[in-house]
Scaffold this motif. Structure first.
Motif, PDB file in Angstrom:
ATOM      1  N   ALA A 100      27.832  35.590  52.447  1.00 33.98           N
ATOM      2  CA  ALA A 100      29.166  35.163  52.863  1.00 33.98           C
ATOM      3  C   ALA A 100      30.244  36.097  52.327  1.00 33.98           C
ATOM      4  O   ALA A 100      31.145  36.528  53.061  1.00 33.98           O
ATOM      5  CB  ALA A 100      29.421  33.730  52.392  1.00 33.98           C
ATOM      6  N   ASN A 101      30.172  36.426  51.039  1.00 36.15           N
ATOM      7  CA  ASN A 101      31.163  37.339  50.469  1.00 36.15           C
ATOM      8  C   ASN A 101      30.914  38.775  50.893  1.00 36.15           C
ATOM      9  O   ASN A 101      31.849  39.577  50.955  1.00 36.15           O
ATOM     10  CB  ASN A 101      31.155  37.230  48.942  1.00 36.15           C
ATOM     11  N   SER A 104      33.035  39.566  53.845  1.00 36.37           N
ATOM     12  CA  SER A 104      34.421  39.890  53.507  1.00 36.37           C
ATOM     13  C   SER A 104      34.539  41.310  52.969  1.00 36.37           C
ATOM     14  O   SER A 104      35.441  42.060  53.350  1.00 36.37           O
ATOM     15  CB  SER A 104      34.960  38.892  52.476  1.00 36.37           C
ATOM     16  N   TYR A 149      29.967  32.670  61.310  1.00 33.67           N
ATOM     17  CA  TYR A 149      30.840  31.640  60.741  1.00 33.67           C
ATOM     18  C   TYR A 149      30.536  30.265  61.328  1.00 33.67           C
ATOM     19  O   TYR A 149      30.787  29.233  60.690  1.00 33.67           O
ATOM     20  CB  TYR A 149      32.304  32.014  61.003  1.00 33.67           C
ATOM     21  N   SER A 157      33.518  25.628  61.148  1.00 31.74           N
ATOM     22  CA  SER A 157      32.541  26.262  62.040  1.00 31.74           C
ATOM     23  C   SER A 157      32.633  25.668  63.439  1.00 31.74           C
ATOM     24  O   SER A 157      32.750  26.392  64.444  1.00 31.74           O
ATOM     25  CB  SER A 157      31.126  26.068  61.489  1.00 31.74           C
ATOM     26  N   GLY A 271      36.544  31.363  51.221  1.00 35.32           N
ATOM     27  CA  GLY A 271      36.090  30.400  52.216  1.00 35.32           C
ATOM     28  C   GLY A 271      37.107  29.281  52.413  1.00 35.32           C
ATOM     29  O   GLY A 271      38.152  29.236  51.768  1.00 35.32           O
ATOM     30  N   HIS A 272      36.812  28.378  53.310  1.00 35.18           N
ATOM     31  CA  HIS A 272      37.694  27.244  53.589  1.00 35.18           C
ATOM     32  C   HIS A 272      37.008  25.957  53.156  1.00 35.18           C
ATOM     33  O   HIS A 272      35.839  25.718  53.476  1.00 35.18           O
ATOM     34  CB  HIS A 272      38.035  27.181  55.073  1.00 35.18           C
ATOM     35  N   ASN A 275      34.941  23.634  55.439  1.00 29.37           N
ATOM     36  CA  ASN A 275      33.617  24.014  55.926  1.00 29.37           C
ATOM     37  C   ASN A 275      32.507  23.435  55.057  1.00 29.37           C
ATOM     38  O   ASN A 275      31.327  23.629  55.352  1.00 29.37           O
ATOM     39  CB  ASN A 275      33.472  25.537  56.028  1.00 29.37           C
ATOM     40  N   GLU A 291      38.154  33.048  59.631  1.00 29.98           N
ATOM     41  CA  GLU A 291      38.053  33.782  58.373  1.00 29.98           C
ATOM     42  C   GLU A 291      39.218  34.772  58.275  1.00 29.98           C
ATOM     43  O   GLU A 291      39.777  35.200  59.289  1.00 29.98           O
ATOM     44  CB  GLU A 291      36.732  34.526  58.292  1.00 29.98           C
ATOM     45  N   TRP A 292      39.549  35.192  57.048  1.00 27.77           N
ATOM     46  CA  TRP A 292      40.755  35.985  56.808  1.00 27.77           C
ATOM     47  C   TRP A 292      40.768  37.294  57.589  1.00 27.77           C
ATOM     48  O   TRP A 292      41.827  37.779  57.981  1.00 27.77           O
ATOM     49  CB  TRP A 292      40.900  36.281  55.307  1.00 27.77           C
TER      50      TRP A 292
END
Length: 430
Positions: A100-101, A104, A149, A157, A271-272, A275, A291-292
């Motif tokens: 996940a990271n 980013s 996502y 999602s 993350g949010h 989610n 996502e950002w």
């Protein structure tokens, strides 16, 4: 890039000679990223981001394959299988946080790589194909990230999938049919989740194939450099290995320090929270955001609020896709004979004080709650974004007076008594 002074691969013993004759893979590697590939001697750390992007892609593929062994692409159990990975699979939490990271960090280095290319006009001849393939890679990565996502099947999602696929419904006549075809139904459910999972697994390997073409295209004209002056002699270059493998290694170390700091200490920072709530079609989140790394394009989408000939939603969709597709035309929109922004004073001002703030504003507005202020800022920034590429950049390239270029890369590095003259060189870069 073929230079007479480039070092040639020489097998050392009978076995390596036999391998080189039957399958010259060592020779290919030596000529691609070894001492057989001469590169400009003045490359700075802005040239690290291509290697870092390749490493990030490899990291995403490895962690993604491991996660796929434990993930269930079924709307009934997808959320539970994600929690199973986090709680029950050995080191599953690490693989998920790394993946996940990693997405980013992948986008961080991609955006820096793109901004470097924009500032140094790396899209100019003879490197147009490198740039065009790079834009294709970016589109593939964005599609892959969006579908990834969706897979945890949390609230963001589900509603992110519903909103983004709903954009296709704005297309006249065929929009609704396309939306149903993409989802396999009238709303995100099992069919959509299976399709997104399959494509999310497949597209990284397609991206890796295009990356190989990207590198191949790079080796034909050779790397650009901060002055934009083309290589003229052997003294302008050094072997890629060990000079730039060491430099890239240092950059990779910095990347990994930041990456693991995020994975181990701030794994959910980007993350949010919604989610971590299982998808519920009956409960709409207060603020649906992607996502950002999608925020600037999401702000462009939301900047259109009234109908004019076409529905506002359709204008937003067209503008969002056009904001990326216009990059394909940059080699022909920017007609300046000088590449490097260091020697283009007017271009430099519009880049640092116009384009960069514009993109930052779009990023902020894309992640913020809708309000009259954020909508107005989005509209102003969107207008400037398109003006910059379609109007300002062509005008600047026609009217600005570039500063004199160094006679050669060696002179730019070591200095020279020879006075630089703009007319003596018309090939700048990064």
């Amino acid at each position: 890039m073929s230079f007479a002074w480039a070092r040639q691969y020489e097998p050392k013993n009978g076995f390596t000679k036999w391998v080189d004759e039957k399958l010259p893979l060592p020779r290919l590697v030596y000529n691609a990223v070894g001492a057989g590939y001469p590169v400009p001697r003045n490359l700075n750390y802005m040239w690290n981001f291509g290697v870092l992007a390749g490493f990030a892609l490899l990291l995403q593929i490895v962690t993604g394959v491991i996660l796929a062994m434990h993930y269930a692409a079924n709307a009934e159990v997808a959320f539970a299988s994600t929690e199973h990975i986090m709680r029950d699979v050995n080191w599953g939490w690490l693989m998920r946080y790394a993946h996940a990271n990693g997405a980013s960090f992948f986008f961080v280095v991609i955006y820096l790589h793109i901004f470097r290319g924009l500032f140094y006009s790396s899209y100019k001849a003879p490197r147009e194909m490198i740039w065009l393939l790079g834009v294709v890679i970016f589109l593939l990565v964005m599609a892959t990230a969006f579908m990834g996502y969706v897979l945890p099947w949390g609230q963001m999602s589900f509603w992110g999938a519903k909103v983004i696929t709903g954009l296709f419904g704005a297309i006249p006549l065929v929009g609704e049919s396309i939306q149903v075809w993409l989802l396999g139904g009238f709303a995100p459910d099992n069919a959509a989740l299976n399709r997104f999972f399959s494509l999310h697994f497949l597209l990284p390997f397609v991206t890796a194939g295009v990356v190989i073409l990207h590198i191949w295209a790079l080796h034909i004209p050779g790397s650009s450099n901060p002055t934009g002056v083309e290589v003229k002699s052997e003294s302008d270059t050094v072997p890629f290995h060990p000079y730039y493998t060491a430099k890239d290694g240092f950059g990779l170390g910095i990347f990994l320090l930041a990456y693991f700091a995020m994975v181990f200490f701030l794994p959910n920072f980007l993350g949010h929270a919604d989610n971590y709530i299982e998808a519920n079609p009956l409960a709409t989140p207060a603020n649906i955001v992607p996502e950002w790394y999608f925020w600037p394009f999401y702000a462009i989408l939301r900047a259109f609020t009234f109908d004019f000939i076409l529905p506002a939603k359709l204008w937003g969709v067209l503008a969002m896709f056009a904001s990326i597709l216009l990059w394909f035309f940059l080699p022909w929109l920017d007609k300046s004979p000088v590449r490097s922004g260091h020697y283009r004073p007017l271009f430099r001002k519009f880049f640092w004080f116009g384009l960069i703030p514009c993109i930052l504003v779009l990023g902020y507005c894309g992640g913020a709650h809708l309000s009259p202020i954020t909508i107005a800022l989005s509209q102003i920034a969107t207008a400037y974004y398109f003006l910059h590429f379609l109007v300002i950049l062509p005008i600047i390239s026609s009217v600005e007076k570039p500063e004199p270029l160094p006679y050669s890369i060696t002179d730019a590095v070591l200095g020279s008594d020879k006075k630089p003259v703009l007319g003596e060189n018309t090939t700048p870069a990064v």
